[in-house]
Motif scaffolding. Structure first.
Motif, PDB file in Angstrom:
ATOM      1  N   ARG A 199       0.838  -1.201   0.000  1.00 49.71           N
ATOM      2  CA  ARG A 199       0.000   0.000   0.000  1.00 49.71           C
ATOM      3  C   ARG A 199       0.876   1.255   0.000  1.00 49.71           C
ATOM      4  N   HIS A 200       1.959   1.221   0.774  1.00 50.21           N
ATOM      5  CA  HIS A 200       2.894   2.346   0.801  1.00 50.21           C
ATOM      6  C   HIS A 200       3.470   2.592  -0.591  1.00 50.21           C
ATOM      7  N   LYS A 201       3.869   1.531  -1.275  1.00 48.45           N
ATOM      8  CA  LYS A 201       4.432   1.659  -2.623  1.00 48.45           C
ATOM      9  C   LYS A 201       3.420   2.260  -3.591  1.00 48.45           C
ATOM     10  N   ALA A 202       2.145   1.847  -3.453  1.00 47.61           N
ATOM     11  CA  ALA A 202       1.107   2.289  -4.392  1.00 47.61           C
ATOM     12  C   ALA A 202       0.608   3.697  -4.110  1.00 47.61           C
ATOM     13  N   THR A 203       0.571   4.087  -2.833  1.00 44.46           N
ATOM     14  CA  THR A 203      -0.091   5.348  -2.470  1.00 44.46           C
ATOM     15  C   THR A 203       0.818   6.384  -1.836  1.00 44.46           C
ATOM     16  N   GLY A 204       1.955   5.962  -1.310  1.00 47.81           N
ATOM     17  CA  GLY A 204       2.824   6.888  -0.587  1.00 47.81           C
ATOM     18  C   GLY A 204       2.463   7.044   0.874  1.00 47.81           C
ATOM     19  N   GLU A 205       1.394   6.374   1.324  1.00 47.67           N
ATOM     20  CA  GLU A 205       1.038   6.429   2.737  1.00 47.67           C
ATOM     21  C   GLU A 205       2.144   5.794   3.580  1.00 47.67           C
ATOM     22  N   ASN A 206       2.408   6.387   4.748  1.00 46.99           N
ATOM     23  CA  ASN A 206       3.420   5.847   5.650  1.00 46.99           C
ATOM     24  C   ASN A 206       2.772   5.068   6.782  1.00 46.99           C
ATOM     25  N   PHE A 207       3.380   3.957   7.151  1.00 45.06           N
ATOM     26  CA  PHE A 207       2.858   3.106   8.212  1.00 45.06           C
ATOM     27  C   PHE A 207       3.962   2.896   9.239  1.00 45.06           C
ATOM     28  N   GLU A 208       3.959   3.764  10.240  1.00 51.12           N
ATOM     29  CA  GLU A 208       5.025   3.724  11.244  1.00 51.12           C
ATOM     30  C   GLU A 208       5.060   2.402  11.987  1.00 51.12           C
ATOM     31  N   GLN A 209       3.886   1.786  12.200  1.00 47.34           N
ATOM     32  CA  GLN A 209       3.847   0.516  12.917  1.00 47.34           C
ATOM     33  C   GLN A 209       4.551  -0.575  12.120  1.00 47.34           C
ATOM     34  N   ALA A 210       4.471  -0.496  10.798  1.00 47.97           N
ATOM     35  CA  ALA A 210       5.154  -1.490   9.972  1.00 47.97           C
ATOM     36  C   ALA A 210       6.663  -1.292  10.023  1.00 47.97           C
ATOM     37  N   VAL A 211       7.114  -0.042   9.915  1.00 48.90           N
ATOM     38  CA  VAL A 211       8.545   0.235   9.975  1.00 48.90           C
ATOM     39  C   VAL A 211       9.114  -0.193  11.330  1.00 48.90           C
ATOM     40  N   ALA A 212       8.407   0.144  12.409  1.00 53.19           N
ATOM     41  CA  ALA A 212       8.877  -0.225  13.748  1.00 53.19           C
ATOM     42  C   ALA A 212       9.002  -1.733  13.895  1.00 53.19           C
ATOM     43  N   THR A 213       8.079  -2.469  13.311  1.00 51.15           N
ATOM     44  CA  THR A 213       8.127  -3.926  13.381  1.00 51.15           C
ATOM     45  C   THR A 213       9.294  -4.472  12.576  1.00 51.15           C
ATOM     46  N   MET A 214       9.525  -3.916  11.390  1.00 56.10           N
ATOM     47  CA  MET A 214      10.574  -4.439  10.517  1.00 56.10           C
ATOM     48  C   MET A 214      11.979  -4.144  11.037  1.00 56.10           C
ATOM     49  N   VAL A 215      12.176  -3.024  11.726  1.00 54.86           N
ATOM     50  CA  VAL A 215      13.528  -2.704  12.216  1.00 54.86           C
ATOM     51  C   VAL A 215      13.820  -3.354  13.561  1.00 54.86           C
ATOM     52  N   GLU A 216      12.822  -3.963  14.179  1.00 52.77           N
ATOM     53  CA  GLU A 216      13.036  -4.636  15.463  1.00 52.77           C
ATOM     54  C   GLU A 216      13.867  -5.896  15.258  1.00 52.77           C
ATOM     55  N   LEU A 217      14.951  -6.006  15.985  1.00 54.32           N
ATOM     56  CA  LEU A 217      15.796  -7.187  15.899  1.00 54.32           C
ATOM     57  C   LEU A 217      15.092  -8.403  16.497  1.00 54.32           C
ATOM     58  N   ASN A 218      15.385  -9.564  15.939  1.00 56.37           N
ATOM     59  CA  ASN A 218      14.866 -10.818  16.491  1.00 56.37           C
ATOM     60  C   ASN A 218      15.801 -11.417  17.541  1.00 56.37           C
ATOM     61  N   ARG A 219      16.702 -10.604  18.057  1.00 51.30           N
ATOM     62  CA  ARG A 219      17.682 -11.093  19.030  1.00 51.30           C
ATOM     63  C   ARG A 219      17.016 -11.606  20.300  1.00 51.30           C
ATOM     64  N   ALA A 220      16.142 -10.806  20.908  1.00 55.14           N
ATOM     65  CA  ALA A 220      15.508 -11.211  22.164  1.00 55.14           C
ATOM     66  C   ALA A 220      14.673 -12.468  21.970  1.00 55.14           C
ATOM     67  N   ALA A 221      13.982 -12.560  20.828  1.00 49.84           N
ATOM     68  CA  ALA A 221      13.171 -13.748  20.558  1.00 49.84           C
ATOM     69  C   ALA A 221      14.046 -14.991  20.427  1.00 49.84           C
ATOM     70  N   ALA A 222      15.179 -14.847  19.743  1.00 48.78           N
ATOM     71  CA  ALA A 222      16.085 -15.986  19.582  1.00 48.78           C
ATOM     72  C   ALA A 222      16.663 -16.422  20.916  1.00 48.78           C
ATOM     73  N   GLU A 223      17.076 -15.463  21.730  1.00 55.35           N
ATOM     74  CA  GLU A 223      17.642 -15.802  23.042  1.00 55.35           C
ATOM     75  C   GLU A 223      16.600 -16.492  23.910  1.00 55.35           C
ATOM     76  N   ALA A 224      15.347 -16.012  23.834  1.00 53.69           N
ATOM     77  CA  ALA A 224      14.280 -16.633  24.619  1.00 53.69           C
ATOM     78  C   ALA A 224      14.009 -18.056  24.147  1.00 53.69           C
ATOM     79  N   ALA A 225      14.054 -18.265  22.833  1.00 51.60           N
ATOM     80  CA  ALA A 225      13.809 -19.605  22.294  1.00 51.60           C
ATOM     81  C   ALA A 225      14.893 -20.579  22.730  1.00 51.60           C
TER      82      ALA A 225
END
Length: 343
Positions: free
Chosen positions: A201-227
């Motif tokens: 949707r961002h590519k098609a319309t230019g709308e920004n989705f901060e929740q998506a960016v925040a999710t994508m830049v979050e490292l999976n480090r804590a999840a891996a350590e917990a697993a």
């Protein structure tokens, strides 16, 4: 205004790419045809190293056992991941691509040690100042992960692409692998779905989705350590092949089936409206086509199927086991008529 906006006001990086993020991957079915029979080169008897994880199951990274202190030595992990712009902001794209590349090491239960940049840039079309912002984003995420960046490689390319080749280490006895799932094990998902449709949707319309960016830049480090701490032995990350595609690979490699409770799967705000309004990538549709012959969808509606197959970029870990803070979305079961079952 960011420095990138000052250098090239109005430039939208996503418009320079035919696809976006991990949705630009070669479709899983086609890729498997390409690599069929190419199981990797194994060193002969007496070699100092041992290939623990190669190409056979399509796992997230290669793993080689190195001799070292203790009976098990050290597992050296190697992976590479790069893709076309998934967002218009170059710094955010760099952060997302780096987090996504590092995720392959985390998905194996490892710690990234050193990375090198992989950059393709249309040098006569886009200012190099934008490329610098991309690289700066990658450097910042690597620093957050405690991972060195030691240079890299670049090519002149009509389509911009960025990512990293990453080397990490892990305990060979505590590797997370996609072929170690067992019946009766719950499935946990550490990030919500919907990144693909929001990015489209961002590519098609230019709308920004901060929740998506925040999710994508979050490292999976804590999840891996917990697993790893929880004693999990089986995991993968959820990226371009979608939840269903990566779960299908895990279940197939482990010789089990998997049941998903669609109502228990977390989704990003805006994901449902995006899919209902048609912002679905070709990659997502190819994912769904690939897994459909192996899936009992039950009464799941088409929009639910598309979101479960949504091509994620820098998504979460799918762990066979319960870990703190991650919802349980299903379980592995004994082999059945269908590899995947949606309830």
């Amino acid at each position: 205004m960011t420095s990138a906006q000052q250098v090239a006001p109005g430039v939208r990086l996503t418009q320079y790419a035919h696809g976006g993020g991990c949705a630009c991957k070669i479709p899983p079915g086609e890729l498997e045809d390409i690599v069929a029979g190419l199981t990797g080169t194994r060193a002969g008897a007496g070699h100092a190293t041992e290939l623990l994880v190669g190409m056979e199951t399509g796992d997230d990274a290669a793993a080689v056992r190195l001799p070292g202190p203790g009976p098990g030595g050290t597992a050296l992990l190697a992976t590479a991941d790069f893709f076309t712009p998934v967002v218009d902001d170059p710094y955010d794209w760099g952060r997302i691509a780096a987090a996504n590349a590092l995720s392959d090491v985390y998905a194996m239960g490892g710690q990234p040690v050193v990375a090198v940049n992989l950059l393709a840039w249309p040098r006569e079309t886009l200012p190099f100042e934008l490329a610098r912002e991309v690289l700066r984003g990658g450097l910042d995420i690597a620093a957050q992960a405690g991972c060195h960046v030691g240079g890299g490689h670049s090519v002149d390319d009509p389509e911009p692409k960025y990512g990293m080749a990453v080397t990490g280490i892990a305990d060979p006895a505590r590797l997370l692998r996609n072929d170690r799932g067992t019946p009766g094990t719950p499935l946990s998902l550490t990030k919500p779905l919907g990144l693909g449709v929001l990015n489209n949707r961002h590519k098609a319309t230019g709308e920004n989705f901060e929740q998506a960016v925040a999710t994508m830049v979050e490292l999976n480090r804590a999840a891996a350590e917990a697993a790893v701490e929880a004693g999990a032995a089986c995991a993968t990350d959820v990226t371009g092949f979608g939840l269903l595609g990566h779960l299908y690979k895990l279940a197939r490699a482990s010789g089990v089936s998997a049941v998903i409770d669609a109502a228990a799967v977390p989704y990003l705000d805006g994901a449902w409206s995006a899919v209902r309004e048609g912002f679905v990538s070709g990659g997502t549709r190819r994912n769904l086509e690939w897994v459909s012959p192996h899936t009992d969808f039950g009464t799941a509606a088409e929009d639910t199927r598309l979101l479960l197959a949504d091509a994620q970029t820098s998504g979460g870990l799918l762990v066979a086991g319960e870990i703190p803070g991650a919802p349980v979305i299903g379980e592995l079961v004994a082999p059945a008529e269908h590899t995947l079952v949606i309830r």
